[in-house]
Design a protein around this motif. Structure first.
Motif, PDB file in Angstrom:
ATOM      1  N   ILE A 114      13.373   6.935  -0.094  1.00  0.00           N
ATOM      2  CA  ILE A 114      12.044   6.341   0.096  1.00  0.00           C
ATOM      3  C   ILE A 114      12.001   5.592   1.421  1.00  0.00           C
ATOM      4  O   ILE A 114      13.018   5.067   1.893  1.00  0.00           O
ATOM      5  CB  ILE A 114      11.650   5.403  -1.069  1.00  0.00           C
ATOM      6  CG1 ILE A 114      12.656   4.251  -1.212  1.00  0.00           C
ATOM      7  CG2 ILE A 114      11.525   6.183  -2.368  1.00  0.00           C
ATOM      8  CD1 ILE A 114      12.231   3.193  -2.229  1.00  0.00           C
ATOM      9  N   ARG A 115      10.810   5.558   2.015  1.00  0.00           N
ATOM     10  CA  ARG A 115      10.608   4.880   3.300  1.00  0.00           C
ATOM     11  C   ARG A 115       9.411   3.930   3.167  1.00  0.00           C
ATOM     12  O   ARG A 115       8.294   4.244   3.583  1.00  0.00           O
ATOM     13  CB  ARG A 115      10.380   5.909   4.406  1.00  0.00           C
ATOM     14  CG  ARG A 115      11.595   6.802   4.637  1.00  0.00           C
ATOM     15  CD  ARG A 115      11.356   7.838   5.727  1.00  0.00           C
ATOM     16  NE  ARG A 115      12.604   8.511   6.081  1.00  0.00           N
ATOM     17  CZ  ARG A 115      13.050   9.638   5.514  1.00  0.00           C
ATOM     18  NH1 ARG A 115      12.339  10.207   4.534  1.00  0.00           N
ATOM     19  NH2 ARG A 115      14.186  10.182   5.893  1.00  0.00           N
ATOM     20  N   PRO A 116       9.641   2.742   2.587  1.00  0.00           N
ATOM     21  CA  PRO A 116       8.536   1.809   2.305  1.00  0.00           C
ATOM     22  C   PRO A 116       7.851   1.223   3.536  1.00  0.00           C
ATOM     23  O   PRO A 116       6.773   0.624   3.413  1.00  0.00           O
ATOM     24  CB  PRO A 116       9.220   0.705   1.490  1.00  0.00           C
ATOM     25  CG  PRO A 116      10.433   1.357   0.908  1.00  0.00           C
ATOM     26  CD  PRO A 116      10.897   2.296   1.984  1.00  0.00           C
ATOM     27  N   LEU A 117       8.443   1.379   4.735  1.00  0.00           N
ATOM     28  CA  LEU A 117       7.812   0.857   5.956  1.00  0.00           C
ATOM     29  C   LEU A 117       6.924   1.897   6.629  1.00  0.00           C
ATOM     30  O   LEU A 117       6.471   1.690   7.753  1.00  0.00           O
ATOM     31  CB  LEU A 117       8.874   0.396   6.959  1.00  0.00           C
ATOM     32  CG  LEU A 117       9.869  -0.673   6.504  1.00  0.00           C
ATOM     33  CD1 LEU A 117      10.779  -1.069   7.666  1.00  0.00           C
ATOM     34  CD2 LEU A 117       9.155  -1.904   5.949  1.00  0.00           C
TER      35      LEU A 117
ATOM     36  N   LYS B  17       0.832  -1.203   0.000  1.00  0.00           N
ATOM     37  CA  LYS B  17       0.000   0.000   0.000  1.00  0.00           C
ATOM     38  C   LYS B  17       0.871   1.259   0.000  1.00  0.00           C
ATOM     39  O   LYS B  17       0.587   2.227  -0.718  1.00  0.00           O
ATOM     40  CB  LYS B  17      -0.928   0.005   1.219  1.00  0.00           C
ATOM     41  CG  LYS B  17      -1.815   1.256   1.327  1.00  0.00           C
ATOM     42  CD  LYS B  17      -2.789   1.127   2.477  1.00  0.00           C
ATOM     43  CE  LYS B  17      -3.522   2.452   2.729  1.00  0.00           C
ATOM     44  NZ  LYS B  17      -4.236   2.949   1.549  1.00  0.00           N
ATOM     45  N   ALA B  18       1.948   1.240   0.789  1.00  0.00           N
ATOM     46  CA  ALA B  18       2.864   2.392   0.824  1.00  0.00           C
ATOM     47  C   ALA B  18       3.524   2.599  -0.533  1.00  0.00           C
ATOM     48  O   ALA B  18       3.661   3.736  -1.009  1.00  0.00           O
ATOM     49  CB  ALA B  18       3.920   2.185   1.906  1.00  0.00           C
ATOM     50  N   LEU B  19       3.947   1.502  -1.169  1.00  0.00           N
ATOM     51  CA  LEU B  19       4.582   1.600  -2.484  1.00  0.00           C
ATOM     52  C   LEU B  19       3.662   2.263  -3.489  1.00  0.00           C
ATOM     53  O   LEU B  19       4.099   3.098  -4.300  1.00  0.00           O
ATOM     54  CB  LEU B  19       4.975   0.206  -2.988  1.00  0.00           C
ATOM     55  CG  LEU B  19       6.016  -0.582  -2.185  1.00  0.00           C
ATOM     56  CD1 LEU B  19       6.291  -1.922  -2.862  1.00  0.00           C
ATOM     57  CD2 LEU B  19       7.309   0.200  -2.026  1.00  0.00           C
ATOM     58  N   VAL B  20       2.385   1.905  -3.426  1.00  0.00           N
ATOM     59  CA  VAL B  20       1.414   2.439  -4.393  1.00  0.00           C
ATOM     60  C   VAL B  20       0.968   3.847  -4.021  1.00  0.00           C
ATOM     61  O   VAL B  20       0.991   4.765  -4.861  1.00  0.00           O
ATOM     62  CB  VAL B  20       0.190   1.494  -4.489  1.00  0.00           C
ATOM     63  CG1 VAL B  20      -0.903   2.122  -5.360  1.00  0.00           C
ATOM     64  CG2 VAL B  20       0.601   0.140  -5.052  1.00  0.00           C
ATOM     65  N   ASP B  21       0.582   4.054  -2.775  1.00  0.00           N
ATOM     66  CA  ASP B  21       0.035   5.352  -2.349  1.00  0.00           C
ATOM     67  C   ASP B  21       1.031   6.494  -2.508  1.00  0.00           C
ATOM     68  O   ASP B  21       0.659   7.612  -2.852  1.00  0.00           O
ATOM     69  CB  ASP B  21      -0.420   5.291  -0.884  1.00  0.00           C
ATOM     70  CG  ASP B  21      -1.702   4.500  -0.703  1.00  0.00           C
ATOM     71  OD1 ASP B  21      -2.230   3.996  -1.713  1.00  0.00           O
ATOM     72  OD2 ASP B  21      -2.162   4.375   0.444  1.00  0.00           O
ATOM     73  N   TYR B  22       2.307   6.212  -2.256  1.00  0.00           N
ATOM     74  CA  TYR B  22       3.317   7.270  -2.292  1.00  0.00           C
ATOM     75  C   TYR B  22       4.262   7.154  -3.484  1.00  0.00           C
ATOM     76  O   TYR B  22       5.285   7.822  -3.538  1.00  0.00           O
ATOM     77  CB  TYR B  22       4.101   7.287  -0.968  1.00  0.00           C
ATOM     78  CG  TYR B  22       3.195   7.442   0.221  1.00  0.00           C
ATOM     79  CD1 TYR B  22       2.405   8.583   0.373  1.00  0.00           C
ATOM     80  CD2 TYR B  22       3.083   6.438   1.173  1.00  0.00           C
ATOM     81  CE1 TYR B  22       1.536   8.714   1.448  1.00  0.00           C
ATOM     82  CE2 TYR B  22       2.213   6.565   2.254  1.00  0.00           C
ATOM     83  CZ  TYR B  22       1.450   7.707   2.380  1.00  0.00           C
ATOM     84  OH  TYR B  22       0.582   7.841   3.448  1.00  0.00           O
ATOM     85  N   HIS B  23       3.882   6.284  -4.440  1.00  0.00           N
ATOM     86  CA  HIS B  23       4.624   6.160  -5.706  1.00  0.00           C
ATOM     87  C   HIS B  23       6.116   5.953  -5.454  1.00  0.00           C
ATOM     88  O   HIS B  23       6.965   6.691  -5.973  1.00  0.00           O
ATOM     89  CB  HIS B  23       4.399   7.406  -6.572  1.00  0.00           C
ATOM     90  CG  HIS B  23       2.969   7.821  -6.680  1.00  0.00           C
ATOM     91  ND1 HIS B  23       2.038   7.094  -7.395  1.00  0.00           N
ATOM     92  CD2 HIS B  23       2.292   8.871  -6.138  1.00  0.00           C
ATOM     93  CE1 HIS B  23       0.845   7.690  -7.308  1.00  0.00           C
ATOM     94  NE2 HIS B  23       0.983   8.746  -6.542  1.00  0.00           N
TER      95      HIS B  23
ATOM     96  N   ALA C  44       7.526  10.115   3.140  1.00  0.00           N
ATOM     97  CA  ALA C  44       7.599   8.766   2.582  1.00  0.00           C
ATOM     98  C   ALA C  44       8.510   8.750   1.362  1.00  0.00           C
ATOM     99  O   ALA C  44       9.185   7.755   1.093  1.00  0.00           O
ATOM    100  CB  ALA C  44       6.203   8.286   2.200  1.00  0.00           C
ATOM    101  N   LYS C  45       8.528   9.860   0.634  1.00  0.00           N
ATOM    102  CA  LYS C  45       9.402   9.980  -0.531  1.00  0.00           C
ATOM    103  C   LYS C  45       9.959  11.393  -0.572  1.00  0.00           C
ATOM    104  O   LYS C  45       9.216  12.369  -0.501  1.00  0.00           O
ATOM    105  CB  LYS C  45       8.639   9.683  -1.823  1.00  0.00           C
ATOM    106  CG  LYS C  45       9.499   9.729  -3.073  1.00  0.00           C
ATOM    107  CD  LYS C  45       8.687   9.360  -4.306  1.00  0.00           C
ATOM    108  CE  LYS C  45       9.547   9.348  -5.553  1.00  0.00           C
ATOM    109  NZ  LYS C  45       8.750   9.000  -6.760  1.00  0.00           N
TER     110      LYS C  45
ATOM    111  N   ASP D  71       8.348   5.796  13.884  1.00  0.00           N
ATOM    112  CA  ASP D  71       9.467   6.732  13.696  1.00  0.00           C
ATOM    113  C   ASP D  71       8.973   8.056  13.113  1.00  0.00           C
ATOM    114  O   ASP D  71       9.381   9.132  13.555  1.00  0.00           O
ATOM    115  CB  ASP D  71      10.506   6.144  12.728  1.00  0.00           C
ATOM    116  CG  ASP D  71      11.331   5.039  13.349  1.00  0.00           C
ATOM    117  OD1 ASP D  71      11.554   5.070  14.573  1.00  0.00           O
ATOM    118  OD2 ASP D  71      11.756   4.142  12.603  1.00  0.00           O
ATOM    119  N   ILE D  72       8.120   7.968  12.112  1.00  0.00           N
ATOM    120  CA  ILE D  72       7.649   9.156  11.412  1.00  0.00           C
ATOM    121  C   ILE D  72       6.766  10.008  12.315  1.00  0.00           C
ATOM    122  O   ILE D  72       6.877  11.237  12.343  1.00  0.00           O
ATOM    123  CB  ILE D  72       6.916   8.742  10.119  1.00  0.00           C
ATOM    124  CG1 ILE D  72       7.922   8.121   9.144  1.00  0.00           C
ATOM    125  CG2 ILE D  72       6.207   9.929   9.476  1.00  0.00           C
ATOM    126  CD1 ILE D  72       7.302   7.537   7.902  1.00  0.00           C
TER     127      ILE D  72
END
Length: 245
Positions: free
Chosen positions: A173-176, A18-24, A161-162, A141-142
């Protein structure tokens, strides 16, 4: 009936994707360098990215870097990291650096250590022609960073995130970013991740542990606090902002 490990793996993979997709965060042809500290977060990140790289679309490659600091008593078992990366078929680069901690400065030691580690990561990324650097910062963390910035800096922002760098052809990028720390901690236990050898001597100096306790209290007061803070960060467009330097 699914085992605990299978259930947790599904949860991690779903939030990771979901993170990969939502934040490209991924594009076809990416070459990604993962900052591998040896802690549970970076190990989990590398495992998830390595698995994802075996899927054809988008097509991307992954390499890892572990930076050792000569003058800081903080280390991981590099033989374990080499074995971990070998099993994932990910090339590992081990780099050693240092900084002069006797020079008077207003910057805390943890900042200087982090800065020099990042410098090595950026240098290697450019020499390997990577276009992205992946770091293992998770959801906690964020949020903790946002609370620290609000409390000590007077502004509401956090690690995005990016982050697209302006001075070099690189993105961080921060995929987690959508995964809570407690899930990563449990995954590390189930997967028998080896813990780092020594703890950083400066880790108790920063306010991060205080903020972590404050956030835990906020969640006790309101179990939805995490999502409220995250929604505020997203609506403020701080998670997808570009670098200003």
């Amino acid at each position: 009936m699914k085992s605990e490990e299978q259930t947790l793996e599904h949860k991690l993979t779903r939030r990771f994707q979901k993170a990969l997709v939502d934040y490209h965060l991924l594009d076809d042809g990416d070459k990604i360098l993962v900052g591998l500290s040896g802690g549970k977060d970076s190990l989990c990140l590398l495992e998830l990215l390595a698995r994802r790289s075996r899927i054809h679309q988008p097509s991307f490659s992954v390499e890892a870097i572990h930076v050792r600091m000569d003058n800081i008593e903080y280390a991981s078992d590099t033989s374990y990291l080499e074995s971990f990366c070998h099993d994932l078929d990910v090339p590992l680069h081990i780099v050693t650096t240092s900084f002069d901690d006797t020079v008077p400065t207003r910057k805390p030691k943890c900042f200087l250590c982090s800065w020099h580690r990042r410098k090595e990561i950026f240098n290697l990324a450019q020499s390997l022609h990577c276009n992205k650097i992946a770091l293992g910062h998770h959801n906690d963390d964020i949020i903790h960073t946002a609370l620290m910035n609000l409390t000590f800096q007077g502004h509401f922002s956090t690690m995005p995130a990016k982050l697209e760098m302006k001075k070099m052809p690189l993105s961080i990028i921060r995929p987690l970013c959508l995964i809570e720390e407690r899930y990563i901690r449990r995954w590390a236990e189930l997967r028998n991740y080896e813990k780092q050898i020594k703890q950083c001597p400066y880790e108790t100096v920063s306010h991060r542990s205080d903020i972590r306790n404050i956030f835990s209290n906020l969640e006790r007061i309101n179990p939805e606090a995490r999502y409220s803070i995250w929604n505020a960060l997203e609506s403020d467009m701080k998670l997808i902002e570009k670098a200003t330097e």
